[in-house]
Scaffold this motif. Structure first.
Motif, PDB file in Angstrom:
ATOM      1  N   TRP A 152      -7.012  -4.126  -9.428  1.00 52.83           N
ATOM      2  CA  TRP A 152      -7.247  -4.479  -8.023  1.00 52.83           C
ATOM      3  C   TRP A 152      -5.956  -4.946  -7.374  1.00 52.83           C
ATOM      4  CZ3 TRP A 152     -11.758  -4.103  -5.223  1.00 52.83           C
ATOM      5  CH2 TRP A 152     -12.902  -3.758  -5.950  1.00 52.83           C
ATOM      6  N   GLY A 153      -5.795  -4.623  -6.109  1.00 53.60           N
ATOM      7  CA  GLY A 153      -4.654  -5.081  -5.335  1.00 53.60           C
ATOM      8  C   GLY A 153      -5.082  -5.428  -3.926  1.00 53.60           C
ATOM      9  N   LYS A 154      -4.309  -6.315  -3.310  1.00 51.79           N
ATOM     10  CA  LYS A 154      -4.573  -6.679  -1.918  1.00 51.79           C
ATOM     11  C   LYS A 154      -3.245  -6.688  -1.165  1.00 51.79           C
ATOM     12  CE  LYS A 154      -6.411 -10.229   1.116  1.00 51.79           C
ATOM     13  NZ  LYS A 154      -6.929 -11.600   1.185  1.00 51.79           N
ATOM     14  N   ALA A 155      -3.239  -5.963  -0.064  1.00 51.50           N
ATOM     15  CA  ALA A 155      -2.069  -5.914   0.807  1.00 51.50           C
ATOM     16  C   ALA A 155      -2.422  -6.551   2.143  1.00 51.50           C
ATOM     17  CB  ALA A 155      -1.633  -4.468   1.017  1.00 51.50           C
ATOM     18  N   THR A 156      -1.449  -7.234   2.713  1.00 50.57           N
ATOM     19  CA  THR A 156      -1.577  -7.766   4.069  1.00 50.57           C
ATOM     20  C   THR A 156      -0.457  -7.141   4.892  1.00 50.57           C
ATOM     21  OG1 THR A 156      -2.458  -9.849   3.225  1.00 50.57           O
ATOM     22  CG2 THR A 156      -1.635  -9.843   5.501  1.00 50.57           C
ATOM     23  N   PHE A 157      -0.849  -6.399   5.916  1.00 51.93           N
ATOM     24  CA  PHE A 157       0.139  -5.703   6.749  1.00 51.93           C
ATOM     25  C   PHE A 157       0.845  -6.699   7.668  1.00 51.93           C
ATOM     26  CE2 PHE A 157      -3.057  -2.442   5.747  1.00 51.93           C
ATOM     27  CZ  PHE A 157      -2.233  -1.531   5.116  1.00 51.93           C
ATOM     28  N   ASN A 158       2.175  -6.655   7.645  1.00 53.51           N
ATOM     29  CA  ASN A 158       2.982  -7.558   8.468  1.00 53.51           C
ATOM     30  C   ASN A 158       3.555  -6.872   9.699  1.00 53.51           C
ATOM     31  OD1 ASN A 158       2.646  -9.609   6.482  1.00 53.51           O
ATOM     32  ND2 ASN A 158       4.250  -8.656   5.278  1.00 53.51           N
ATOM     33  N   GLU A 159       3.951  -5.611   9.535  1.00 52.87           N
ATOM     34  CA  GLU A 159       4.575  -4.864  10.637  1.00 52.87           C
ATOM     35  C   GLU A 159       4.270  -3.378  10.462  1.00 52.87           C
ATOM     36  OE1 GLU A 159       9.039  -4.000  12.503  1.00 52.87           O
ATOM     37  OE2 GLU A 159       8.854  -5.187  10.679  1.00 52.87           O
ATOM     38  N   ILE A 160       3.958  -2.726  11.580  1.00 48.61           N
ATOM     39  CA  ILE A 160       3.703  -1.284  11.573  1.00 48.61           C
ATOM     40  C   ILE A 160       4.419  -0.683  12.770  1.00 48.61           C
ATOM     41  CG2 ILE A 160       1.949   0.521  11.787  1.00 48.61           C
ATOM     42  CD1 ILE A 160      -0.047  -1.567  10.544  1.00 48.61           C
ATOM     43  N   VAL A 161       5.309   0.262  12.502  1.00 49.22           N
ATOM     44  CA  VAL A 161       6.023   0.981  13.566  1.00 49.22           C
ATOM     45  C   VAL A 161       5.764   2.468  13.311  1.00 49.22           C
ATOM     46  CG1 VAL A 161       8.231   1.434  14.684  1.00 49.22           C
ATOM     47  CG2 VAL A 161       7.804  -0.812  13.642  1.00 49.22           C
ATOM     48  N   GLU A 162       4.778   3.024  14.018  1.00 41.68           N
ATOM     49  CA  GLU A 162       4.397   4.423  13.800  1.00 41.68           C
ATOM     50  C   GLU A 162       5.433   5.360  14.415  1.00 41.68           C
ATOM     51  OE1 GLU A 162       0.659   7.425  14.669  1.00 41.68           O
ATOM     52  OE2 GLU A 162       0.402   5.305  15.028  1.00 41.68           O
ATOM     53  N   PRO A 163       5.887   6.388  13.745  1.00 41.35           N
ATOM     54  CA  PRO A 163       5.652   6.824  12.368  1.00 41.35           C
ATOM     55  C   PRO A 163       6.817   6.470  11.439  1.00 41.35           C
ATOM     56  CG  PRO A 163       6.593   8.650  13.563  1.00 41.35           C
ATOM     57  CD  PRO A 163       6.584   7.444  14.500  1.00 41.35           C
ATOM     58  N   GLU A 164       7.452   5.316  11.661  1.00 42.91           N
ATOM     59  CA  GLU A 164       8.719   5.018  10.993  1.00 42.91           C
ATOM     60  C   GLU A 164       8.661   3.992   9.867  1.00 42.91           C
ATOM     61  OE1 GLU A 164      11.200   3.776  14.190  1.00 42.91           O
ATOM     62  OE2 GLU A 164      11.034   5.704  15.225  1.00 42.91           O
ATOM     63  N   LYS A 165       7.749   3.002   9.969  1.00 47.37           N
ATOM     64  CA  LYS A 165       7.845   1.906   9.017  1.00 47.37           C
ATOM     65  C   LYS A 165       6.516   1.169   8.861  1.00 47.37           C
ATOM     66  CE  LYS A 165      10.383  -1.749  10.220  1.00 47.37           C
ATOM     67  NZ  LYS A 165      11.493  -2.707  10.389  1.00 47.37           N
ATOM     68  N   ILE A 166       6.258   0.726   7.622  1.00 47.68           N
ATOM     69  CA  ILE A 166       5.131  -0.153   7.312  1.00 47.68           C
ATOM     70  C   ILE A 166       5.689  -1.270   6.430  1.00 47.68           C
ATOM     71  CG2 ILE A 166       2.871  -0.385   6.199  1.00 47.68           C
ATOM     72  CD1 ILE A 166       2.539   2.689   6.586  1.00 47.68           C
ATOM     73  N   VAL A 167       5.407  -2.507   6.792  1.00 45.83           N
ATOM     74  CA  VAL A 167       5.837  -3.659   6.000  1.00 45.83           C
ATOM     75  C   VAL A 167       4.588  -4.435   5.618  1.00 45.83           C
ATOM     76  CG1 VAL A 167       7.227  -5.768   5.942  1.00 45.83           C
ATOM     77  CG2 VAL A 167       8.006  -3.787   7.297  1.00 45.83           C
ATOM     78  N   TYR A 168       4.449  -4.723   4.310  1.00 42.13           N
ATOM     79  CA  TYR A 168       3.281  -5.484   3.863  1.00 42.13           C
ATOM     80  C   TYR A 168       3.601  -6.319   2.637  1.00 42.13           C
ATOM     81  CZ  TYR A 168       2.517  -1.648   0.455  1.00 42.13           C
ATOM     82  OH  TYR A 168       2.648  -0.720  -0.545  1.00 42.13           O
ATOM     83  N   THR A 169       2.747  -7.304   2.399  1.00 40.91           N
ATOM     84  CA  THR A 169       2.806  -8.140   1.209  1.00 40.91           C
ATOM     85  C   THR A 169       1.724  -7.631   0.274  1.00 40.91           C
ATOM     86  OG1 THR A 169       3.484 -10.017   2.566  1.00 40.91           O
ATOM     87  CG2 THR A 169       2.669 -10.509   0.350  1.00 40.91           C
ATOM     88  N   ASP A 170       2.074  -7.423  -0.997  1.00 39.10           N
ATOM     89  CA  ASP A 170       1.132  -6.873  -1.973  1.00 39.10           C
ATOM     90  C   ASP A 170       1.013  -7.823  -3.151  1.00 39.10           C
ATOM     91  OD1 ASP A 170      -0.626  -4.978  -3.025  1.00 39.10           O
ATOM     92  OD2 ASP A 170       0.950  -3.764  -3.901  1.00 39.10           O
ATOM     93  N   VAL A 171      -0.241  -8.084  -3.568  1.00 35.40           N
ATOM     94  CA  VAL A 171      -0.490  -8.951  -4.720  1.00 35.40           C
ATOM     95  C   VAL A 171      -1.517  -8.305  -5.637  1.00 35.40           C
ATOM     96  CG1 VAL A 171       0.039 -11.104  -3.489  1.00 35.40           C
ATOM     97  CG2 VAL A 171      -2.316 -10.281  -3.546  1.00 35.40           C
ATOM     98  N   PHE A 172      -1.441  -8.633  -6.917  1.00 39.11           N
ATOM     99  CA  PHE A 172      -2.509  -8.282  -7.844  1.00 39.11           C
ATOM    100  C   PHE A 172      -3.681  -9.184  -7.470  1.00 39.11           C
ATOM    101  CE2 PHE A 172       1.331  -7.041 -10.011  1.00 39.11           C
ATOM    102  CZ  PHE A 172       0.984  -5.885 -10.683  1.00 39.11           C
ATOM    103  N   ALA A 173      -4.886  -8.636  -7.434  1.00 42.56           N
ATOM    104  CA  ALA A 173      -6.030  -9.400  -6.937  1.00 42.56           C
ATOM    105  C   ALA A 173      -7.253  -9.156  -7.811  1.00 42.56           C
ATOM    106  CB  ALA A 173      -6.329  -8.984  -5.488  1.00 42.56           C
TER     107      ALA A 173
END
Length: 174
Positions: free
Chosen positions: A86-107
């Motif tokens: 299992w994993g959980k991501a929290t999206f921090n920044e999205i710039v379509e169609p150039e970039k996705i920034v997120y924090t990912d943890v084992f959950a």
């Protein structure tokens, strides 16, 4: 600092507590971004060969979360068969169609972070390159020890396998 290039074209670079992985795909930038931003498409290819992914939640917006489970469905993978991750991501920044920034943890299945497991700050860049797209994934860890831990778990090999699945997915959707 160490570098590696796989036969598939995956290039990796480890520098301190940062892992950079790059691969070029024969697909337009918008299609590559969509494969990451659409829940149905993401579940079609996310995870290594022989694994299936269920997206329990997928809120693709800044502050939104993505709770997912990867399950090994391939009996040939021995002890991994039937295993869940299992994993959980929290999206921090999205710039379509150039970039996705997120924090990912084992959950766990409820989205609670697993104590003692590494947390990653991930930046994904989608770069148009002469009709193709270059994917750049930058994973930053709290320490070099945490990065070494996930490398020991086979992160690069699993990610390379996952990108092979993404390549097949993109070919079907062009």
């Amino acid at each position: 600092m160490s570098e590696y290039e796989a036969a598939s074209g995956l290039r990796t670079n480890v520098d301190g507590r940062v892992l950079v992985m790059e691969r070029t795909f024969h697909a337009p930038q918008s299609l590559l971004f969509q494969a990451y931003s659409d829940s149905k498409q993401l579940s079609d290819w996310w995870g290594p060969q022989g694994w299936e992914t269920e997206n329990r939640t997928f809120e693709f917006k800044p502050g939104g979360t993505w709770l997912y489970c990867m399950r090994c469905m391939d009996k040939a993978q021995g002890d991994f068969y039937g295993q869940e991750s299992w994993g959980k991501a929290t999206f921090n920044e999205i710039v379509e169609p150039e970039k996705i920034v997120y924090t990912d943890v084992f959950a766990d299945e409820k989205g609670n972070a697993v104590e003692g497991m590494p947390k990653m700050e991930i930046t994904i860049e989608f770069k148009e390159k002469e009709g193709n797209s270059k994917l750049v994934v930058i994973s930053e860890f709290a320490s070099e020890a945490q990065l070494k831990e996930v490398l020991g778990m086979g992160m690069i090999e699993g990610f390379n396998s996952q990108l092979d699945r993404l390549d097949e997915h993109l070919e079907k959707h062009q």
